[in-house]
Design an enzyme around this catalytic site. Sequence first.
Site, PDB file in Angstrom:
ATOM      1  N   SER A 117      41.183  41.608  21.011  1.00  0.00           N
ATOM      2  CA  SER A 117      41.356  41.397  22.330  1.00  0.00           C
ATOM      3  C   SER A 117      40.296  40.645  23.020  1.00  0.00           C
ATOM      4  O   SER A 117      39.139  40.924  22.925  1.00  0.00           O
ATOM      5  CB  SER A 117      41.686  42.699  23.060  1.00  0.00           C
ATOM      6  OG  SER A 117      41.616  42.604  24.447  1.00  0.00           O
TER       7      SER A 117
ATOM      8  N   TYR B  49      39.336  52.243  25.060  1.00  0.00           N
ATOM      9  CA  TYR B  49      40.044  51.014  24.363  1.00  0.00           C
ATOM     10  C   TYR B  49      39.268  50.005  23.764  1.00  0.00           C
ATOM     11  O   TYR B  49      39.646  49.427  22.741  1.00  0.00           O
ATOM     12  CB  TYR B  49      41.517  50.876  25.276  1.00  0.00           C
ATOM     13  CG  TYR B  49      41.931  49.520  24.596  1.00  0.00           C
ATOM     14  CD1 TYR B  49      42.935  49.588  23.667  1.00  0.00           C
ATOM     15  CD2 TYR B  49      41.948  48.346  25.462  1.00  0.00           C
ATOM     16  CE1 TYR B  49      43.456  48.278  23.349  1.00  0.00           C
ATOM     17  CE2 TYR B  49      42.371  47.291  24.986  1.00  0.00           C
ATOM     18  CZ  TYR B  49      43.282  47.104  23.999  1.00  0.00           C
ATOM     19  OH  TYR B  49      43.917  46.078  23.809  1.00  0.00           O
TER      20      TYR B  49
ATOM     21  N   LYS C 290      38.302  48.245  19.797  1.00  0.00           N
ATOM     22  CA  LYS C 290      38.728  46.748  19.461  1.00  0.00           C
ATOM     23  C   LYS C 290      37.319  46.184  18.788  1.00  0.00           C
ATOM     24  O   LYS C 290      37.053  45.691  17.861  1.00  0.00           O
ATOM     25  CB  LYS C 290      39.024  45.939  20.530  1.00  0.00           C
ATOM     26  CG  LYS C 290      40.459  46.086  20.823  1.00  0.00           C
ATOM     27  CD  LYS C 290      41.500  45.983  19.707  1.00  0.00           C
ATOM     28  CE  LYS C 290      42.900  46.450  20.020  1.00  0.00           C
ATOM     29  NZ  LYS C 290      43.910  46.451  19.063  1.00  0.00           N
TER      30      LYS C 290
HETATM   31  C1  UD1 Z   1      44.384  44.928  29.674  1.00  0.00           C
HETATM   32  C2  UD1 Z   1      43.052  44.951  28.887  1.00  0.00           C
HETATM   33  C3  UD1 Z   1      43.582  44.203  27.642  1.00  0.00           C
HETATM   34  C4  UD1 Z   1      44.616  44.516  26.762  1.00  0.00           C
HETATM   35  C5  UD1 Z   1      45.839  44.475  27.657  1.00  0.00           C
HETATM   36  C6  UD1 Z   1      46.952  44.869  27.063  1.00  0.00           C
HETATM   37  C7  UD1 Z   1      40.930  45.199  29.930  1.00  0.00           C
HETATM   38  C8  UD1 Z   1      39.977  44.627  30.669  1.00  0.00           C
HETATM   39  N1  UD1 Z   1      42.008  44.549  29.719  1.00  0.00           N
HETATM   40  O1  UD1 Z   1      44.375  43.377  30.174  1.00  0.00           O
HETATM   41  O2  UD1 Z   1      42.200  44.326  26.657  1.00  0.00           O
HETATM   42  O3  UD1 Z   1      44.666  43.911  25.868  1.00  0.00           O
HETATM   43  O4  UD1 Z   1      45.491  45.162  29.188  1.00  0.00           O
HETATM   44  O5  UD1 Z   1      47.343  46.315  27.421  1.00  0.00           O
HETATM   45  O6  UD1 Z   1      40.616  46.196  29.367  1.00  0.00           O
HETATM   46  N2  UD1 Z   1      47.322  44.256  38.073  1.00  0.00           N
HETATM   47  C9  UD1 Z   1      48.142  44.266  39.387  1.00  0.00           C
HETATM   48  N3  UD1 Z   1      49.021  45.328  39.491  1.00  0.00           N
HETATM   49  C10 UD1 Z   1      49.670  45.889  38.491  1.00  0.00           C
HETATM   50  C11 UD1 Z   1      49.023  45.555  37.142  1.00  0.00           C
HETATM   51  C12 UD1 Z   1      48.151  44.832  36.993  1.00  0.00           C
HETATM   52  O7  UD1 Z   1      47.606  43.825  40.203  1.00  0.00           O
HETATM   53  O8  UD1 Z   1      50.356  46.900  38.711  1.00  0.00           O
HETATM   54  C13 UD1 Z   1      46.493  43.091  38.060  1.00  0.00           C
HETATM   55  C14 UD1 Z   1      45.501  43.730  37.085  1.00  0.00           C
HETATM   56  O9  UD1 Z   1      44.300  44.209  38.424  1.00  0.00           O
HETATM   57  C15 UD1 Z   1      44.799  42.385  36.412  1.00  0.00           C
HETATM   58  C16 UD1 Z   1      45.965  41.516  35.976  1.00  0.00           C
HETATM   59  O10 UD1 Z   1      47.156  42.048  36.687  1.00  0.00           O
HETATM   60  O11 UD1 Z   1      44.141  41.425  37.590  1.00  0.00           O
HETATM   61  C17 UD1 Z   1      46.414  41.726  34.539  1.00  0.00           C
HETATM   62  O12 UD1 Z   1      46.262  43.094  34.544  1.00  0.00           O
HETATM   63  P1  UD1 Z   1      46.852  43.790  33.074  1.00  0.00           P
HETATM   64  O13 UD1 Z   1      48.374  43.132  32.765  1.00  0.00           O
HETATM   65  O14 UD1 Z   1      46.901  45.097  33.113  1.00  0.00           O
HETATM   66  O15 UD1 Z   1      45.980  43.126  31.874  1.00  0.00           O
HETATM   67  P2  UD1 Z   1      44.423  43.461  31.752  1.00  0.00           P
HETATM   68  O16 UD1 Z   1      44.015  44.327  32.491  1.00  0.00           O
HETATM   69  O17 UD1 Z   1      44.097  41.640  31.810  1.00  0.00           O
END
Ligand code: UD1
Length: 344
Positions: free
Chosen positions: A127, A152, A156
Amino acid sequence: MKGKILVTGGTGYIGSHTVVELQNAGYSVVVIDNLSNSTADSIDGIERITGIRPVFVELDCNDLEGLKKLFQAHPDIKGIIHFAASKAVGESVEKPLLYYRNNLNSLINLLDLMPQFNVENIVFSSSCTVYGEPDKNPIDETAPIKPAESPYGNTKQINEEIIRDAVRSGSPIKSIILRYFNPVGAHPIAEIGELPNGVPQNLVPFITQTAMGIRQQLSVFGDDYNTPDGSCIRDFINVVDLAKAHVIAVDRMLGNKSKDKVEIFNLGTGRGVSVLELIKVFEKVSGTKLNYKIVSRREGDIEKIWADPKHANTVLGWTAKENIEDTMASAWKWQLRLRDKGIM
Ligand code: UD1
């Protein structure tokens, strides 16, 4: 037939899409999964798409004896794609030992058994989380690995090191480590897709479930970041594009084309899209208005990260092809399919 590939975690989101592409490319596939975060229904979906039912064995990679029996039953396995892992960032903070046990033991078991059963090739599902908050974007594979933000993420990083150390010790294996950015979307005919257990932690399933009325409102975690619209920026990569990269990686290893015993590739589009931009794209392609509100930042979130995918583009000859509109439309189509099937 090109050869037999073992896909661990093959009923899961990225795993199932990869099984489809492997079968389309002429590989025969054995899937193992402990079904902790997926169901065997995806095997039916894979069969409906490809016309081929992969062998499926319900098995946990922590079960060393079970794995031995599996390799004995399939002495012709030529390579492994190892997806099976726990992947919820928040849960890993609460249950670190579970994450270390699951994610480390499963890889160690495979690496231990590979030489015994003459399996040389393993693709490892890593990742972009290994980079932490980048000093600059886009980020390439030479960027430093930063201390992990969660157990997590740490699993990785450690898994990548375990692979390197195993190779260094003279183990007759080679590996391609693929660092995914943010995989989203679903197969275009919506027979398989992302189906998280319980409340989704990731953005896109939360968006589609909110639009469907399963969740009341999406919380956008922060609009005060140092980005043009204040929300975080990610590199959202279509899951089918991502799956295809795995086939290329397997072709490369089985064709003895790897330049090093361990090769690392970023898999992303090279484009950063903000959370608020993604919501707009979703609203456009789905024709729905999303109920969302801005809330405070989520702990551990990276402000902005997107890939420099040049290494994968030039060395693997792989490029992400799907645009974000079609990708979000595919995620919505999958959510509609889940409704039509009465699954959710
Ligand atoms: C996270 C992990 C990544 C992992 C992936 C899959 C980290 C930094 N990243 O990615 O390693 O492979 O999950 O499980 O550990 N968001 C919202 N509202 C929500 C959900 C998300 O605003 O309800 C925003 C988050 O703040 C972020 C973006 O959407 O800015 C993406 O979030 P998400 O889909 O959870 O992925 P990552 O955090 O990028």
